[in-house]
Design a protein around this motif. Structure first.
Motif, PDB file in Angstrom:
ATOM      1  N   THR A  33      -4.093   7.499   6.484  1.00  4.60           N
ATOM      2  CA  THR A  33      -3.804   5.910   7.346  1.00  4.60           C
ATOM      3  C   THR A  33      -3.617   6.416   8.635  1.00  4.60           C
ATOM      4  O   THR A  33      -3.853   7.360   9.181  1.00  4.60           O
ATOM      5  N   TYR A  40       1.824  -3.288   7.654  1.00  4.74           N
ATOM      6  CA  TYR A  40       0.905  -2.279   6.705  1.00  4.74           C
ATOM      7  C   TYR A  40       1.173  -0.934   6.583  1.00  4.74           C
ATOM      8  O   TYR A  40       1.327  -0.323   5.414  1.00  4.74           O
ATOM      9  N   ASP A  53       0.486  -1.057   2.859  1.00  3.58           N
ATOM     10  CA  ASP A  53      -0.441  -0.158   2.209  1.00  3.58           C
ATOM     11  C   ASP A  53       0.117   1.035   1.568  1.00  3.58           C
ATOM     12  O   ASP A  53      -0.538   1.336   0.389  1.00  3.58           O
ATOM     13  N   ALA A  91      -6.483   3.846   3.467  1.00  4.07           N
ATOM     14  CA  ALA A  91      -5.858   2.738   3.289  1.00  4.07           C
ATOM     15  C   ALA A  91      -5.023   2.337   4.672  1.00  4.07           C
ATOM     16  O   ALA A  91      -4.011   3.126   5.197  1.00  4.07           O
TER      17      ALA A  91
END
Ligand code: ARG
Length: 246
Positions: A33, A40, A53, A91
């Motif tokens: 990420t 998120y 996420d 993600a």
């Protein structure tokens, strides 16, 4: 006798194989990420990576009985990391695009989003059409970066972090920032001299990136996301980070 020994050997080998696979822990589930994207993924006051996420991937890991490990990196390294198998999941509020689908697969979508335009309150930019010939700040490798290339005569300034683009806007170095709607709301909330232009620039869907070599994981993740949607857990996670009124 010889035969007896070989049967015994085979038996012992088979038993140790069972012990190895059955007894060993399942491999970590590595999530790549870029923790620069509130709500998120971002760092909380204790420097822990948190966000929508993170909680979705934690729920998926729980579902698969695997331990979630988060790797924070530049946004434009995430796809490579998934492609090369260093990470299992990408993600990062990542938008499904045809181009990205050439190198990796995407799960079913778990959120919808838009790219929006942030400008100073007194800006003359009032719609995407007004971006012609302007200086636009984006985060490197994002859809804001990719799609703003189509704006006629625009000069694109690419930053490693969305936050840096917003800083440049506040300092008057650029005319607008194109970024995803939810992080945009967070930035504008913290900087009252900025506003979001009403008309969105694009409509997008977020999904989790997974290697094309791992169709089993893709199926497991899709099943887990479906379950999270149906149980209401996904809404619960989203509502924890995004106020219902916005
Ligand atoms: N949705 C955009 C894209 O997929 C931006 C995502 C940026 N995410 C991040 N964690 N920095 O390109």
């Amino acid at each position: 006798m010889k035969k007896y020994i070989s049967v015994l050997l085979t038996l012992v080998m088979a038993m140790s194989l069972v012990a190895c696979t059955g007894g060993s822990k399942k491999a970590d589930l590595v999530m790549a990420t870029n923790a620069e994207f509130q709500p998120y993924e971002f760092r909380d006051a204790d420097n822990n990576i948190v966000g929508i996420d993170v909680e979705i991937c934690q729920a998926i890991a729980d579902e698969l009985g695997r331990n979630l490990v988060i790797e924070d990196m530049a946004f434009d390294s995430i796809i490579t990391s998934v492609y090369t198998g260093k990470a299992d999941l990408g993600a990062a509020g990542m938008t499904i695009t045809e181009d990205r689908l050439q190198s990796i697969d995407f799960s079913i979508p778990y959120a919808t989003a838009t790219q929006v335009i942030i400008v100073p309150n007194d800006s003359e930019i009032a719609s995407p059409d007004d971006l012609v010939g302007k200086k636009i700040g984006v985060q490197l490798g994002t859809t804001g970066d990719i799609y703003s290339e189509d704006i006629e005569d625009a000069e694109i300034e690419r930053y490693n972090k969305g936050y840096e683009a917003v800083q440049a806007l506040i300092q008057g170095k650029i005319d607008a920032v194109i970024i995803d709607n939810e992080p945009a709301k967070v930035y504008v909330g913290k900087n009252p001299e900025l506003k979001i232009v009403d008309e969105a620039f694009t409509n997008e869907e977020y999904a989790i990136a997974i290697s094309k070599n791992n169709p089993e994981l893709l199926a497991e993740v899709n099943a887990a996301i479906t379950k999270l949607k149906e149980s209401g857990k996904l809404d619960e996670i989203v509502n924890k980070y995004i106020a219902a009124d916005n």
